[in-house]
Design an enzyme around this catalytic site. Structure first.
Site, PDB file in Angstrom:
ATOM      1  CB  CYS A 167      -0.978   0.079   1.207  1.00  0.00           C
ATOM      2  SG  CYS A 167      -0.246   0.084   2.815  1.00  0.00           S
ATOM      3  CB  CYS A 205      -3.361  -0.760   8.899  1.00  0.00           C
ATOM      4  SG  CYS A 205      -4.300  -0.871   7.309  1.00  0.00           S
TER       5      CYS A 205
HETATM    6 FE1  FES Z   1      -1.437   0.491   4.074  1.00  0.00          FE
HETATM    7 FE2  FES Z   1      -3.313   0.802   6.005  1.00  0.00          FE
HETATM    8  S1  FES Z   1      -3.675   0.658   4.087  1.00  0.00           S
HETATM    9  S2  FES Z   1      -1.179   0.777   6.269  1.00  0.00           S
END
Ligand code: FES
Length: 145
Positions: A33, A103
């Site tokens: 991400c 996360c």
């Molecule tokens: Fe990357 Fe939450 S989407 S840490």
């Protein structure tokens, strides 16, 4: 979707910032991400975490979990801080949606990375602490929730 505690820690994150000359600094990212978290810890001569601050370049859940993680480790010993797992952080936040569980791993790994840095600087070994990953994306995939 998010608990009140998550929203509170996202909108009013505690302990944001840096500690100059911190006892330990850890940076962990998730390549999937692109989010990054940096954790700063001050640790006194008795091995107690006197101050914890963080900077998170990431999603709301990452901000909320790092905020809660700093609150949970402050005033704790190094060994107690090792018990602050991503699950403990999530519990303290009254849970996270399943897609956001990964996360919270950033917060746990960032604490471990800061403790690892502290141990290296002081040439000590912290019982139960393994070398943290700098990128948790693979681990997050494998974890079974
Ligand atoms: Fe990357 Fe939450 S989407 S840490």
């Amino acid at each position: 979707m998010y608990s009140e505690k998550v929203m509170d820690h996202f909108q009013n994150p505690r302990n944001v910032g840096e500690i100059e000359n911190a006892s330990g600094v850890g940076t962990v990212g998730n390549a999937k991400c692109g989010d990054i978290m940096r954790m700063f810890l001050d640790i006194d001569e008795n091995g107690v975490i006197t101050e914890a601050k963080f900077k998170t370049f990431g999603c709301g859940a990452a901000v909320a979990t790092s905020s809660m993680a700093t609150e949970l480790v402050k005033g704790r010993t190094i060994q107690e801080a090792l018990q602050v797992t991503n699950r403990a952080v999530m519990e303290a936040l009254d849970g996270l949606p399943p897609v956001k569980v990964h996360c919270s791993l950033l917060a746990e790994e960032a604490i471990h990375a800061a403790l690892w840095d502290y141990a290296e600087k002081n040439h000590i070994r912290i019982e139960g602490l393994e070398k943290p990953k700098s990128d948790i994306s693979e681990e997050a995939d494998e974890e079974d929730y």
